[in-house]
Design an enzyme around this catalytic site. Structure first.
Site, PDB file in Angstrom:
ATOM      1  CG  ASN A  60       3.639   4.640  -4.358  1.00  0.00           C
ATOM      2  OD1 ASN A  60       4.536   4.757  -3.548  1.00  0.00           O
ATOM      3  ND2 ASN A  60       2.371   4.595  -3.987  1.00  0.00           N
ATOM      4  CB  CYS A 101      -0.127  -3.592 -10.182  1.00  0.00           C
ATOM      5  SG  CYS A 101       0.822  -2.679 -11.403  1.00  0.00           S
ATOM      6  CB  CYS A 155       4.732  -3.639 -11.765  1.00  0.00           C
ATOM      7  SG  CYS A 155       4.488  -1.871 -11.489  1.00  0.00           S
ATOM      8  CD  GLU A 189       5.981  -2.680  -7.888  1.00  0.00           C
ATOM      9  OE1 GLU A 189       5.647  -1.472  -7.918  1.00  0.00           O
ATOM     10  OE2 GLU A 189       5.246  -3.578  -7.453  1.00  0.00           O
ATOM     11  CD  GLU A 198      -0.908   7.659  -4.734  1.00  0.00           C
ATOM     12  OE1 GLU A 198      -1.484   8.571  -4.100  1.00  0.00           O
ATOM     13  OE2 GLU A 198      -1.076   6.439  -4.498  1.00  0.00           O
ATOM     14  CB  CYS A 206       3.871   0.973  -9.787  1.00  0.00           C
ATOM     15  SG  CYS A 206       2.119   0.634  -9.933  1.00  0.00           S
TER      16      CYS A 206
HETATM   17  N1  THU Z   1       1.397   0.607  -6.404  1.00  0.00           N
HETATM   18  C1  THU Z   1       2.723   0.383  -6.630  1.00  0.00           C
HETATM   19  O1  THU Z   1       3.549   1.286  -6.472  1.00  0.00           O
HETATM   20  N2  THU Z   1       3.097  -0.858  -7.042  1.00  0.00           N
HETATM   21  C2  THU Z   1       2.253  -1.903  -7.242  1.00  0.00           C
HETATM   22  O2  THU Z   1       2.663  -2.940  -7.749  1.00  0.00           O
HETATM   23  C3  THU Z   1       0.854  -1.779  -6.817  1.00  0.00           C
HETATM   24  C4  THU Z   1       0.369  -0.393  -6.591  1.00  0.00           C
HETATM   25  C5  THU Z   1       0.972   1.945  -5.966  1.00  0.00           C
HETATM   26  C6  THU Z   1       0.164   2.691  -6.978  1.00  0.00           C
HETATM   27  C7  THU Z   1      -0.609   3.639  -6.108  1.00  0.00           C
HETATM   28  O3  THU Z   1       0.177   4.796  -5.880  1.00  0.00           O
HETATM   29  C8  THU Z   1      -0.773   2.905  -4.800  1.00  0.00           C
HETATM   30  O4  THU Z   1       0.147   1.833  -4.826  1.00  0.00           O
HETATM   31  C9  THU Z   1      -2.164   2.364  -4.574  1.00  0.00           C
HETATM   32  O5  THU Z   1      -2.594   1.615  -5.648  1.00  0.00           O
END
Ligand code: THU
Length: 126
Positions: free
Chosen positions: A42, A84, A87, A55, A44, A53
């Site tokens: 991920n 999520c 994804c 994935e 940000e 994300c």
């Molecule tokens: N996140 C992912 O990388 N994958 C997911 O399927 C769920 C959420 C990340 C996004 C964000 O940077 C952090 O987790 C918190 O939501």
């Protein structure tokens, strides 16, 4: 490559996650049908909504390299949380049969599939 190896690749990748806002680091390792592995984390942003994300980062990297058929994806988090919705949808684009390993930082992982995570999905064949 077997499940333990793929999970380890996701756990290793997790160390490169850029998550200074949520402090929730995620790593993904995507295994293609021809045996290649693409990792993602991920990423940000100070403009929070721009976050990508782990994935989808892995999937887009794989597609950019010409891969479109995926055996499995391992997702490593602190607590073994699931993918999520966004994804799940992006994974479904390339097939519901892809195996998903949801791995906590330590211990056993859960095994499921993209189709199980996204029932009655809208997809390319819908
Ligand atoms: N996140 C992912 O990388 N994958 C997911 O399927 C769920 C959420 C990340 C996004 C964000 O940077 C952090 O987790 C918190 O939501």
């Amino acid at each position: 490559m077997d499940a333990p190896e793929l999970v380890q690749r996701a756990r290793d990748a997790r160390g490169n996650a850029y998550a200074p806002y949520s402090d929730y680091r995620v790593g993904a390792a995507l295994l293609t049908d021809d045996g290649r592995v693409f990792t993602g984390v991920n990423v940000e942003n100070a403009s929070y909504g721009l976050t990508v994300c782990a994935e989808r980062s892995a999937i887009f990297t794989a597609v950019a390299a010409g891969a479109r058929s995926f055996q499995a994806i391992a997702v490593a988090t602190e607590d073994g949380a699931s993918c999520c919705g966004a994804c799940r949808q992006v994974l479904f684009e390339f097939g519901g049969n892809t195996i998903v390993y949801l791995a906590p930082a330590d211990g056993a992982w859960k095994t499921t599939t993209v189709a199980n995570l996204l029932p009655e999905a809208f997809g390319p064949d819908a």
